[in-house]
Design a protein around this motif. Structure first.
Motif, mmCIF file in Angstrom:
data_model
loop_
_atom_site.group_PDB
_atom_site.id
_atom_site.type_symbol
_atom_site.label_atom_id
_atom_site.label_comp_id
_atom_site.label_asym_id
_atom_site.label_seq_id
_atom_site.Cartn_x
_atom_site.Cartn_y
_atom_site.Cartn_z
ATOM 1 N N PRO A 133 0.844 -1.217 0.000
ATOM 2 C CA PRO A 133 0.000 0.000 0.000
ATOM 3 C C PRO A 133 0.866 1.249 0.000
ATOM 4 O O PRO A 133 1.998 1.225 0.488
ATOM 5 C CB PRO A 133 -0.807 -0.106 1.299
ATOM 6 C CG PRO A 133 -0.402 -1.364 1.970
ATOM 7 C CD PRO A 133 0.771 -1.949 1.265
ATOM 8 N N SER A 134 0.335 2.366 -0.543
ATOM 9 C CA SER A 134 1.174 3.569 -0.649
ATOM 10 C C SER A 134 1.358 4.239 0.700
ATOM 11 O O SER A 134 2.336 4.931 0.917
ATOM 12 C CB SER A 134 0.596 4.554 -1.651
ATOM 13 O OG SER A 134 -0.706 4.918 -1.299
ATOM 14 N N SER A 135 0.397 4.051 1.600
ATOM 15 C CA SER A 135 0.581 4.610 2.933
ATOM 16 C C SER A 135 -0.263 3.790 3.903
ATOM 17 O O SER A 135 -1.112 2.998 3.489
ATOM 18 C CB SER A 135 0.179 6.080 2.971
ATOM 19 O OG SER A 135 -1.145 6.202 2.522
ATOM 20 N N LYS A 136 -0.003 4.009 5.175
ATOM 21 C CA LYS A 136 -0.747 3.275 6.211
ATOM 22 C C LYS A 136 -2.248 3.480 6.030
ATOM 23 O O LYS A 136 -2.692 4.579 5.757
ATOM 24 C CB LYS A 136 -0.348 3.806 7.591
ATOM 25 C CG LYS A 136 0.747 3.021 8.234
ATOM 26 C CD LYS A 136 0.693 3.195 9.762
ATOM 27 C CE LYS A 136 1.869 2.467 10.378
ATOM 28 N NZ LYS A 136 2.663 3.319 11.231
ATOM 29 N N GLY A 137 -3.004 2.398 6.165
ATOM 30 C CA GLY A 137 -4.456 2.532 6.095
ATOM 31 C C GLY A 137 -5.002 2.467 4.677
ATOM 32 O O GLY A 137 -6.197 2.337 4.479
ATOM 33 N N LYS A 138 -4.115 2.528 3.676
ATOM 34 C CA LYS A 138 -4.582 2.448 2.278
ATOM 35 C C LYS A 138 -4.774 0.988 1.881
ATOM 36 O O LYS A 138 -4.131 0.091 2.418
ATOM 37 C CB LYS A 138 -3.561 3.108 1.347
ATOM 38 C CG LYS A 138 -3.861 4.563 1.116
ATOM 39 C CD LYS A 138 -3.693 4.918 -0.340
ATOM 40 C CE LYS A 138 -4.618 6.009 -0.780
ATOM 41 N NZ LYS A 138 -4.528 6.323 -2.173
ATOM 42 N N GLU A 139 -5.637 0.775 0.897
ATOM 43 C CA GLU A 139 -5.936 -0.574 0.427
ATOM 44 C C GLU A 139 -4.669 -1.290 -0.083
ATOM 45 O O GLU A 139 -3.834 -0.661 -0.738
ATOM 46 C CB GLU A 139 -6.930 -0.442 -0.724
ATOM 47 C CG GLU A 139 -7.693 -1.681 -1.019
ATOM 48 C CD GLU A 139 -8.953 -1.349 -1.841
ATOM 49 O OE1 GLU A 139 -9.833 -2.189 -1.895
ATOM 50 O OE2 GLU A 139 -9.019 -0.238 -2.413
ATOM 51 N N ARG A 140 -4.566 -2.608 0.216
ATOM 52 C CA ARG A 140 -3.425 -3.382 -0.289
ATOM 53 C C ARG A 140 -3.693 -3.728 -1.755
ATOM 54 O O ARG A 140 -4.683 -4.399 -2.060
ATOM 55 C CB ARG A 140 -3.266 -4.661 0.538
ATOM 56 C CG ARG A 140 -2.082 -5.542 0.117
ATOM 57 C CD ARG A 140 -1.892 -6.700 1.079
ATOM 58 N NE ARG A 140 -1.501 -6.205 2.404
ATOM 59 C CZ ARG A 140 -0.254 -5.873 2.740
ATOM 60 N NH1 ARG A 140 0.728 -6.011 1.878
ATOM 61 N NH2 ARG A 140 0.007 -5.414 3.945
#
Ligand SMILES: Cc1cc2nc3c(=O)[nH]c(=O)nc-3n(C[C@H](O)[C@H](O)[C@H](O)COP(=O)(O)O)c2cc1C
Length: 361
Positions: A124-131
């Motif tokens: 994911p591009s950042s924490k909490g973003k979709e894998r």
């Protein structure tokens, strides 16, 4: 005469001056990606305002690559009449327009695409973003073909060229970046393999449009994230661009919002990718376009004179003043854009506009 207003060329394309509108996602297409009338009006206004070349907001080449709703599409033949409306609007004002081609990869919003976002690796591009889902060989081939098909459509719709979006953390930039590309196959693990996706995309585009059609690239020169693409690696990419059929290089950098720096108020804050342009200049003879905080005539002219760039491009200043090129020619010394990043509408609102509360009317 100021160098800013001298004509120059990009491949077969002759620009009347050195000022370019950098790609700016306008969010003025319908939910199928079909451009609407207000977008054509915006392009007419920019052309009338004297800009040498308009680069469109990024357009998605594949249904799985739409970054956000209301993004323009170039992924289907039935969009052609609406795309032709855009080129007509610009050409009627004697302007030039290049379409920016993009696939958002892991940055695609889930409401904008049919399935899961895809990426070189499931990072994911950042924490909490979709894998995102890791692309397999068939998926990669499909997208590479889609870049070529989209370029063919742009050419047929009358665009004066295309620009491949290889910056800002979208799919091509994800392949280039060791932070996003953890593959161990032929598409990753060494700088040469990571840039292979960009090479194949460029070749797919060039094969489709023939030798004479202008093909530009916007390249992220540095990611500014841990384990990200470094300037040293991107300079290696730059060395290959001419061989891959590219006609001009626009210098950018950063993943996501870091390409759009806030509060460019002093001359020292301007031209924030100038070092990257200087290094690229050493590595290629291609025309170089520099974007990122270009605000005052003095800075623009000194960069053209030192030879680090051949063209100056801007996004936010032209949201605020679409006729900025004419204003600069007639004596305005500096854009009145304060880089507050209030160009995006609140959720649910349409299009782009300068929302600086102190904006002069
Ligand atoms: C509203 C907005 C939309 C943007 N959309 C795109 C885009 O579609 N493609 C792209 O390459 N860059 C996009 N950018 C980045 C700009 O092209 C430019 O690289 C960046 O804003 C720095 O230039 P500036 O200081 O002249 O604004 C966008 C910037 C803004 C403010």
């Amino acid at each position: 005469m100021s160098m800013l207003f001298e004509p120059s060329s990009i491949g077969s394309l002759e620009l009347p001056n050195r000022l370019i509108r950098s790609a700016t996602a306008e969010r003025m297409s319908d939910l199928d990606g079909r451009p609407e009338e207000p977008l054509a009006e915006l392009y007419s206004e920019l052309a009338r305002g004297g800009i040498g070349l308009i680069i469109t907001g990024h357009a998605f080449v594949h249904e799985g690559g739409r970054c956000h709703l209301r993004m323009t599409g170039i992924h289907r033949d039935d969009l052609m009449p609406a795309l032709e409306m855009l080129t007509r609007a610009v050409h009627d004002e004697n302007g030039l327009v290049v379409m920016q081609l993009n696939h958002g990869g892991r940055e695609c919003a889930s409401e904008a695409i049919p399935g899961l976002p895809v990426a070189p690796s499931p990072v994911p591009s950042s924490k909490g973003k979709e894998r995102p889902q890791e692309l397999n060989e068939d998926g990669i081939k499909d997208i590479l073909g889609a870049f070529g098909d989209a370029a063919g459509r742009a050419q047929a719709a009358g665009f004066d060229g295309v620009q491949i979006h290889a910056a800002h953390g979208y799919l091509i930039s994800q392949f280039n970046s060791p932070a996003a590309n953890r593959r161990r196959d032929r598409w990753g693990s060494t700088p040469a393999r990571r840039m292979g996706f960009l090479e194949e995309a460029a070749v797919s585009v060039r094969d489709r449009v023939g030798d004479q059609y202008p093909v530009l690239i916007k390249l992220g020169m540095e990611d500014y994230v841990r384990d990200g693409l470094t300037l040293k690696e991107s300079v290696e990419i730059v060395r290959h661009l001419a061989d891959w059929g590219i006609d001009a290089l626009e210098i950018s950098g950063g993943m996501g919002g870091t390409s759009v720096r806030k509060d460019v108020l002093r001359v020292e804050d301007e031209a924030y990718f100038l070092d990257a342009a200087r290094q690229a200049r050493e590595a290629t003879d291609l025309p170089i376009i520099l974007v990122g905080g270009m605000r005052s005539k003095q800075v623009m002219e000194s960069i053209l004179e030192e030879g680090s760039a051949d063209f100056i491009s801007m996004s936010r200043p032209l949201i605020r003043q679409p006729d900025l090129a004419t204003r600069l020619r007639e004596g305005q010394e500096r854009s009145s854009c304060i880089s507050c990043n209030r160009c995006w509408p609140p959720p649910g609102e349409y299009g782009i506009a300068c929302r600086d509360p102190d904006r002069e009317k």
